[in-house]
Design a protein around this motif. Structure first.
Motif, PDB file in Angstrom:
ATOM      1  N   SER A 119       0.849  -1.460   0.104  1.00  0.00           N
ATOM      2  CA  SER A 119       0.132  -0.305   0.305  1.00  0.00           C
ATOM      3  C   SER A 119       0.553   1.633   0.276  1.00  0.00           C
ATOM      4  CB  SER A 119      -0.756  -0.148   1.220  1.00  0.00           C
ATOM      5  OG  SER A 119      -0.084   0.205   2.255  1.00  0.00           O
ATOM      6  N   ARG A 120       1.924   0.984   0.572  1.00  0.00           N
ATOM      7  CA  ARG A 120       3.229   2.389   0.460  1.00  0.00           C
ATOM      8  C   ARG A 120       2.324   3.600   1.591  1.00  0.00           C
ATOM      9  NH1 ARG A 120       6.754   3.017  -2.880  1.00  0.00           N
ATOM     10  NH2 ARG A 120       7.059   5.276  -2.260  1.00  0.00           N
ATOM     11  N   LEU A 121       1.625   3.239   2.568  1.00  0.00           N
ATOM     12  CA  LEU A 121       0.667   4.414   3.942  1.00  0.00           C
ATOM     13  C   LEU A 121       2.336   4.618   4.360  1.00  0.00           C
ATOM     14  CD1 LEU A 121      -2.708   2.919   3.649  1.00  0.00           C
ATOM     15  CD2 LEU A 121      -1.530   5.204   2.255  1.00  0.00           C
ATOM     16  N   LEU A 122       2.581   3.568   5.076  1.00  0.00           N
ATOM     17  CA  LEU A 122       4.021   3.576   5.785  1.00  0.00           C
ATOM     18  C   LEU A 122       4.558   4.703   5.429  1.00  0.00           C
ATOM     19  CD1 LEU A 122       4.418  -0.128   7.622  1.00  0.00           C
ATOM     20  CD2 LEU A 122       2.967   1.510   7.927  1.00  0.00           C
ATOM     21  N   GLU A 123       5.048   4.229   4.217  1.00  0.00           N
ATOM     22  CA  GLU A 123       5.948   5.580   3.369  1.00  0.00           C
ATOM     23  C   GLU A 123       5.657   6.372   3.493  1.00  0.00           C
ATOM     24  OE1 GLU A 123       5.794   2.886   2.096  1.00  0.00           O
ATOM     25  OE2 GLU A 123       7.643   1.830   2.310  1.00  0.00           O
ATOM     26  N   VAL A 124       4.531   6.930   3.273  1.00  0.00           N
ATOM     27  CA  VAL A 124       4.027   8.533   3.366  1.00  0.00           C
ATOM     28  C   VAL A 124       3.607   8.478   4.089  1.00  0.00           C
ATOM     29  CG1 VAL A 124       1.157   9.451   2.434  1.00  0.00           C
ATOM     30  CG2 VAL A 124       2.809   7.538   1.707  1.00  0.00           C
ATOM     31  N   LEU A 125       3.281   8.022   5.697  1.00  0.00           N
ATOM     32  CA  LEU A 125       3.484   8.267   7.241  1.00  0.00           C
ATOM     33  C   LEU A 125       4.451   8.847   7.174  1.00  0.00           C
ATOM     34  CD1 LEU A 125       1.357   5.569   9.120  1.00  0.00           C
ATOM     35  CD2 LEU A 125       0.926   8.255   8.691  1.00  0.00           C
ATOM     36  N   ARG A 126       5.895   7.801   7.208  1.00  0.00           N
ATOM     37  CA  ARG A 126       7.656   8.219   7.495  1.00  0.00           C
ATOM     38  C   ARG A 126       7.431   9.832   6.902  1.00  0.00           C
ATOM     39  NH1 ARG A 126       9.172   3.779   5.767  1.00  0.00           N
ATOM     40  NH2 ARG A 126      10.117   4.745   3.959  1.00  0.00           N
ATOM     41  N   ARG A 127       7.598  10.127   5.096  1.00  0.00           N
ATOM     42  CA  ARG A 127       8.081  11.413   4.559  1.00  0.00           C
ATOM     43  C   ARG A 127       6.630  12.415   4.434  1.00  0.00           C
ATOM     44  NH1 ARG A 127       8.910   7.266   0.076  1.00  0.00           N
ATOM     45  NH2 ARG A 127       7.098   8.650  -0.872  1.00  0.00           N
ATOM     46  N   GLY A 128       5.834  12.066   4.330  1.00  0.00           N
ATOM     47  CA  GLY A 128       4.517  12.818   4.748  1.00  0.00           C
ATOM     48  C   GLY A 128       4.017  13.900   3.497  1.00  0.00           C
ATOM     49  N   GLU A 129       4.677  12.921   2.532  1.00  0.00           N
ATOM     50  CA  GLU A 129       4.760  13.224   1.105  1.00  0.00           C
ATOM     51  C   GLU A 129       2.709  12.716   0.041  1.00  0.00           C
ATOM     52  OE1 GLU A 129       8.617  12.409  -1.228  1.00  0.00           O
ATOM     53  OE2 GLU A 129       9.501  13.989   0.173  1.00  0.00           O
ATOM     54  N   GLN A 130       2.594  13.364  -0.534  1.00  0.00           N
ATOM     55  CA  GLN A 130       1.691  13.045  -1.332  1.00  0.00           C
ATOM     56  C   GLN A 130       1.791  12.522  -2.870  1.00  0.00           C
ATOM     57  OE1 GLN A 130      -0.847  16.708  -2.152  1.00  0.00           O
ATOM     58  NE2 GLN A 130      -1.825  17.021  -0.007  1.00  0.00           N
ATOM     59  N   GLU A 131       1.407  11.134  -2.771  1.00  0.00           N
ATOM     60  CA  GLU A 131       1.089  10.588  -4.119  1.00  0.00           C
ATOM     61  C   GLU A 131       0.045  10.433  -4.957  1.00  0.00           C
ATOM     62  OE1 GLU A 131       2.939   6.688  -3.570  1.00  0.00           O
ATOM     63  OE2 GLU A 131       4.645   7.633  -2.202  1.00  0.00           O
ATOM     64  N   PHE A 132      -0.087  11.008  -6.551  1.00  0.00           N
ATOM     65  CA  PHE A 132      -1.155  10.639  -7.453  1.00  0.00           C
ATOM     66  C   PHE A 132      -0.934   9.766  -8.049  1.00  0.00           C
ATOM     67  CE2 PHE A 132      -0.781  14.815  -4.994  1.00  0.00           C
ATOM     68  CZ  PHE A 132      -2.254  14.631  -3.982  1.00  0.00           C
ATOM     69  N   ASP A 133      -2.244   9.302  -9.163  1.00  0.00           N
ATOM     70  CA  ASP A 133      -2.195   8.793 -10.114  1.00  0.00           C
ATOM     71  C   ASP A 133      -1.265   7.451 -10.004  1.00  0.00           C
ATOM     72  OD1 ASP A 133      -4.777  10.067 -10.679  1.00  0.00           O
ATOM     73  OD2 ASP A 133      -2.746  11.827 -11.597  1.00  0.00           O
ATOM     74  N   GLN A 134      -0.869   6.761  -8.709  1.00  0.00           N
ATOM     75  CA  GLN A 134       0.338   5.387  -9.021  1.00  0.00           C
ATOM     76  C   GLN A 134      -0.436   4.736  -9.153  1.00  0.00           C
ATOM     77  OE1 GLN A 134       3.480   6.115  -8.483  1.00  0.00           O
ATOM     78  NE2 GLN A 134       2.168   8.621  -8.410  1.00  0.00           N
ATOM     79  N   GLU A 135      -0.093   3.052  -9.957  1.00  0.00           N
ATOM     80  CA  GLU A 135      -0.454   1.906  -9.922  1.00  0.00           C
ATOM     81  C   GLU A 135       0.191   1.178  -9.080  1.00  0.00           C
ATOM     82  OE1 GLU A 135       0.210   1.330 -14.252  1.00  0.00           O
ATOM     83  OE2 GLU A 135      -0.874   3.114 -15.086  1.00  0.00           O
ATOM     84  N   MET A 136      -0.919   0.187  -8.898  1.00  0.00           N
ATOM     85  CA  MET A 136      -0.477  -1.157  -8.191  1.00  0.00           C
ATOM     86  C   MET A 136      -1.994  -2.019  -8.398  1.00  0.00           C
ATOM     87  SD  MET A 136      -1.628   0.019  -4.701  1.00  0.00           S
ATOM     88  CE  MET A 136      -1.435  -1.152  -4.019  1.00  0.00           C
ATOM     89  N   TRP A 137      -1.103  -2.836  -7.577  1.00  0.00           N
ATOM     90  CA  TRP A 137      -2.857  -4.571  -7.965  1.00  0.00           C
ATOM     91  C   TRP A 137      -3.052  -4.066  -6.438  1.00  0.00           C
ATOM     92  CZ3 TRP A 137      -4.524  -7.434 -11.636  1.00  0.00           C
ATOM     93  CH2 TRP A 137      -3.688  -7.558 -12.486  1.00  0.00           C
ATOM     94  N   LEU A 138      -4.525  -4.249  -5.975  1.00  0.00           N
ATOM     95  CA  LEU A 138      -5.117  -4.502  -4.738  1.00  0.00           C
ATOM     96  C   LEU A 138      -5.692  -5.928  -5.323  1.00  0.00           C
ATOM     97  CD1 LEU A 138      -5.298  -3.033  -1.806  1.00  0.00           C
ATOM     98  CD2 LEU A 138      -7.464  -1.705  -3.224  1.00  0.00           C
ATOM     99  N   GLY A 139      -5.382  -7.013  -4.369  1.00  0.00           N
ATOM    100  CA  GLY A 139      -5.384  -8.045  -4.615  1.00  0.00           C
ATOM    101  C   GLY A 139      -5.609  -8.598  -5.893  1.00  0.00           C
ATOM    102  N   ASP A 140      -6.439  -8.798  -6.901  1.00  0.00           N
ATOM    103  CA  ASP A 140      -5.688  -8.898  -8.334  1.00  0.00           C
ATOM    104  C   ASP A 140      -6.814  -8.588  -9.224  1.00  0.00           C
ATOM    105  OD1 ASP A 140      -8.769  -9.734  -7.276  1.00  0.00           O
ATOM    106  OD2 ASP A 140      -9.264 -11.207  -8.674  1.00  0.00           O
TER     107      ASP A 140
END
Length: 584
Positions: free
Chosen positions: A288-309
């Motif tokens: 999910s990369r939410l922990l990286e957002v918590l650590r850096r405090g930077e916003q990320e938009f329109d990123q591609e990933m797989w959630l489940g299938d």
């Protein structure tokens, strides 16, 4: 009890004001908090003050009694008092001593009596020689005990200290009674308790002031909203979160899940009973990369990933409060839906281009025929008309004879026209056949698979080394599966891209919105019991082989309705050149 209803506008306004006055205390969160905290604190202070003052009164009374008893013991042990009992007039010696002691100790009276309770001393001299009053002397005169009692004497109710008097031989010859009046005790208790009650009143006042400040602070914290407004906003927020089409996932600063809506649960293939709140996000969605957002405090938009299938496009935003990161929120939207929308827009644009090209082509041919007729070259004009008619009729006859589904026939005819406009020689193998109609789902699947494969093949052939772009199509439903082969004489697919070519987003073409067609073909094949593979073409380019399960074909009871539909469609097949090519 009947309630009169307002009849006029003035009555209605007065009724509303009355209702407002009756219910304002129910709606004001500030007053509710102030009254609740203030009354709770006042009740606790009053209860504690009552207990402490009552206990203080008991202690003061006990101390008065002990003081009276101590004075009585002292007087009873004085040699002058004991020796005075041996003279004919004991009062002559005892009365002055008792009065002096009374004045020095502050007692109301110090009474000395003989064994028959006859007074030898009293604050009122006229009462000397009379019996003592109160009836509480037996314990001292008979049993020889020292004690404190409360009784009513000639001067009123008092706390008394009683002590027996013994002679040198150990005989009880009299007693001493020292008393403090109860009204004086009550005055002392009231004097001491008044300060306690004043302190309780001061604390209650301060408590209400603190409750008022607390209510003001809480009102500010909740942005001036009333409890019912907060409840309504919470219900509205929950309804909105659960109804929106995007998945939402929120975590706190420790990385534990605090919010997940229904769409996110569908992405994760979890039922409603599955507990997610409070679980670490790393265990539920490791990427999910939410922990990286918590650590850096930077916003990320329109990123591609797989959630489940599910392939999704995600936005990640930290939650900030007064400059501190309190958590993070991720919103997901299905990339497949975005791809489908992009495909639909692209298809619409292609349809417009194809219709424009067809209109241009037939316009040129009509001008040519018109010119031949004006030159009176009738035979050449007829030959051109017959040539176009025979070619179109041959294509339609082949499709009508070998393809049992009218929708697929229209798609193929549109692709033939499109290929001719692009300058690509599109050939349909003479052995191709589809002996049974398709279900509505099967029509969508076949149009998606065939359309995307032919589009890619035409593009590859145009960019290949040959000056004569060529594409060949073969399809058959013989056996247990449907087989589609599309090959071209383009540059082919490099070996290092053979596995990646079917991944969504991967493409060898330049530009945006690429890497969609083959990924869609692969997904459609997987969803319908088949697969798509890549081989080397006999024409020199690439050969894509798609296999689909025959479940997309209509059942026997459905074939009759499909055949009736196809019979009607064949009558209108002459105008099918206006059909647009389909790219899934």
């Amino acid at each position: 009890m009947s309630v009169s209803r307002p009849r006029t506008l003035a009555d209605l306004q007065r009724w509303r004001r009355t209702r407002a006055r009756r219910s304002w205390y129910k709606r004001s969160f500030r007053l509710q908090v102030m009254l609740l905290v203030g009354l709770l604190l006042a009740g606790m202070l009053l209860a504690q003050g009552t207990y402490l003052n009552h206990r203080k009164a008991e202690i003061i009374s006990q101390q008065m009694g002990e003081r009276a008893l101590a004075v009585a013991k002292t007087v009873a042990s004085m040699p002058q008092i004991i020796n005075a009992f041996a003279i004919p007039d004991p009062a002559f010696i005892i009365q002055p001593l008792a009065e002096r002691i009374r004045h020095e100790t502050g007692a109301r009276y110090v009474v000395v009596g003989n064994a028959r309770s006859i007074r030898y001393s009293h604050p009122v001299p006229e009462r000397i020689g009379k019996p003592m009053v109160g009836g509480d002397n037996d314990q001292a005169l008979i049993h020889g005990q020292f004690y404190v009692s409360e009784a009513t004497g000639s001067l009123g109710t008092a706390i008394r200290g009683k002590a027996p008097i013994w002679d040198e031989e150990g005989n009880i010859i009299g007693l001493v009674s020292v008393g403090f009046m109860m009204d004086r005790v009550a005055m002392d208790v009231a004097r001491h308790n008044s300060f306690g009650w004043a302190l309780v009143a001061l604390m209650i006042t301060l408590g209400f002031a603190g409750a008022y400040w607390l209510s003001q602070h809480l009102k500010k914290v909740i942005l001036g909203l009333e409890p019912y407004e907060i409840a309504r906003l919470a219900m509205e927020k929950e309804a909105i979160l659960q109804s929106i089409h995007e998945g939402i996932l929120a975590v706190n600063r420790e990385g534990h899940i605090t919010l997940v809506n229904q769409q996110a649960r569908r992405f994760l293939n979890l039922d409603d009973e599955h507990v997610l709140l409070g679980q670490p996000i790393r265990e539920v969605v490791p990427n999910s990369r939410l922990l990286e957002v918590l650590r850096r405090g930077e916003q990320e938009f329109d990123q591609e990933m797989w959630l489940g299938d599910h392939p999704v496009v995600v936005n990640r935003v930290p939650i900030l409060h007064e400059g501190e990161i309190e958590g993070a929120v991720a919103t997901f939207r299905s990339r497949r839906e975005i791809v489908d929308l992009s495909q639909a827009l692209t298809q619409a644009s292609r349809d417009v281009d194809m219709l424009r090209a067809q209109a241009h082509e037939f316009s040129n041919k009509l001008y040519t025929i018109s010119g031949l007729l004006q030159l009176e070259r009738i035979e050449e004009a007829l030959a051109l008309i017959h040539q176009e008619t025979e070619r179109a009729q041959a294509q339609m006859n082949f499709l009508m004879r070998n393809v049992a589904d009218a929708v697929l026939s229209g798609t193929l005819l549109g692709k033939l026209t499109r290929a001719r406009e692009l300058g690509v020689a599109l050939e349909i193998d003479e052995q191709s056949s589809l002996s049974c109609p398709l279900t509505p789902t099967g029509q969508e699947v076949m149009m998606g698979v065939v359309g995307n494969l032919l589009d890619n093949a035409c593009h590859a052939a145009l960019n290949g080394p040959s000056k004569e772009p060529n594409v060949r199509l073969f399809f058959t439903d013989l056996g247990e599966q449907l087989l589609i082969e599309v090959e071209d004489n383009g540059p082919g697919v490099p070996a290092q891209f053979a596995e990646s070519i079917f991944q969504e987003g991967f493409s060898t073409k330049a530009g945006k919105h690429q890497g969609i067609g083959l990924a869609l073909v692969a997904r459609l094949c997987r969803q319908h019991g088949g697969a798509v593979t890549l081989e080397e073409s006999e024409l020199g380019g690439a050969c894509f082989i798609a296999v689909l399960d025959r479940s997309i074909c209509a059942q026997p009871d459905q074939q009759q309705s499909q055949q009736r539909y196809q019979h009607r469609s064949q009558q209108q097949f002459q105008s099918s050149t206006k059909n647009s090519d389909y790219d899934g």
